[in-house]
Design an enzyme around this catalytic site. Sequence first.
Site, PDB file in Angstrom:
ATOM      1  N   TYR A 228     -12.788  34.672 -32.394  1.00  0.00           N
ATOM      2  CA  TYR A 228     -12.209  34.225 -31.357  1.00  0.00           C
ATOM      3  C   TYR A 228     -13.242  34.130 -29.994  1.00  0.00           C
ATOM      4  O   TYR A 228     -13.024  33.835 -28.879  1.00  0.00           O
ATOM      5  CB  TYR A 228     -10.973  35.174 -30.616  1.00  0.00           C
ATOM      6  CG  TYR A 228      -9.949  34.993 -31.702  1.00  0.00           C
ATOM      7  CD1 TYR A 228      -9.627  34.238 -32.540  1.00  0.00           C
ATOM      8  CD2 TYR A 228      -8.858  36.203 -31.649  1.00  0.00           C
ATOM      9  CE1 TYR A 228      -8.750  34.082 -33.822  1.00  0.00           C
ATOM     10  CE2 TYR A 228      -7.968  36.056 -32.478  1.00  0.00           C
ATOM     11  CZ  TYR A 228      -7.735  35.346 -33.507  1.00  0.00           C
ATOM     12  OH  TYR A 228      -6.849  35.251 -34.204  1.00  0.00           O
TER      13      TYR A 228
ATOM     14  N   SER B 186      -0.769  34.597 -24.305  1.00  0.00           N
ATOM     15  CA  SER B 186      -0.769  33.601 -22.934  1.00  0.00           C
ATOM     16  C   SER B 186      -1.868  34.243 -21.855  1.00  0.00           C
ATOM     17  O   SER B 186      -2.382  35.315 -21.901  1.00  0.00           O
ATOM     18  CB  SER B 186       0.618  34.071 -22.185  1.00  0.00           C
ATOM     19  OG  SER B 186       0.363  33.176 -20.910  1.00  0.00           O
TER      20      SER B 186
END
Length: 279
Positions: A24, A240
Amino acid sequence: GSCLESVKIAIDTGYRHIDGAFVYYNEHEVGQAIREKIAEGKIKREDIFYCGKLWNTCHPPELVRPTLEKTLKILQLDYVDLYIIELPMAFKPGDVIYPKDENGKFIYHETNLCATWEAMEACKDAGLAKSIGVSNFNRRQLEMILNKPGLKYKPVSNQVECHPYFTQPKLLEFCRQHDIVIVGYSPLGTSRDESWVNVSSPPLLKDPVLNAIGKKYNKTAAQIALRFNIQRGVVVIPKSFNPQRIRENFQIFDFSLTEKEMKEIEALNKNVRYVELLM
Ligand code: A2P
């Protein structure tokens, strides 16, 4: 920078489980957010549950511990709470994360998942990972590990796609029988990014049943989707970057769905993945 801010807001909101990975490319930001919150006195290290992942290019057993040590160095933490094999297939080892040949085809690498697992066990014994698990494993691959001669530690968890349109009934039952926790990724039906998401399946959060049930409890479809999974024992890891939605996704502990509603949501299962992982 948005990851640093989001993790800090999440910790302030009450989240403690952080799902990360080397691929990531934001573990430095996650580590910084955790360390800043510890310095502020908001949390202690032991309050946080950080999950890191072993990438496909690092399956050869001799690479497992150095790869985890690299993650710990980036995080600037002494241990991860959970370290998991991200995918059950290996790519050619090296610095290229998605190695491809001249025809654009992935270059795979022959490794033995059981040998990789033994190296994972050694990481736990060394105290670098409190627990070890897997991700994207099917039943056959789980059985390979569970039936390995001399198995020292079972996988504690299997992280797979799981939400009302992909409820994983068979895998969930198998994992329950073996005390393996299912961690559901894309619990909100993920984004609509066509580069990696199968958009032929309709958007989960537009589902009429989820929205109708949400109305009854003054909750959103997202909150109903998350509540559905936690209520049946599936861990959820919603993502989110938006402060309001980060808070919204945490407001799921002040109501519960009836048995009838749980059944209605289960019946939404389409057996279609958003994240097909065609590699
Ligand atoms: P954003 O970062 O703008 O909030 P998943 O967790 O299933 O992978 O889904 C992540 C996607 O869902 C992101 O695109 C995220 O966008 C969006 N998202 C996260 N929380 C909510 C919510 N409560 N309502 C609607 N969309 C959400």
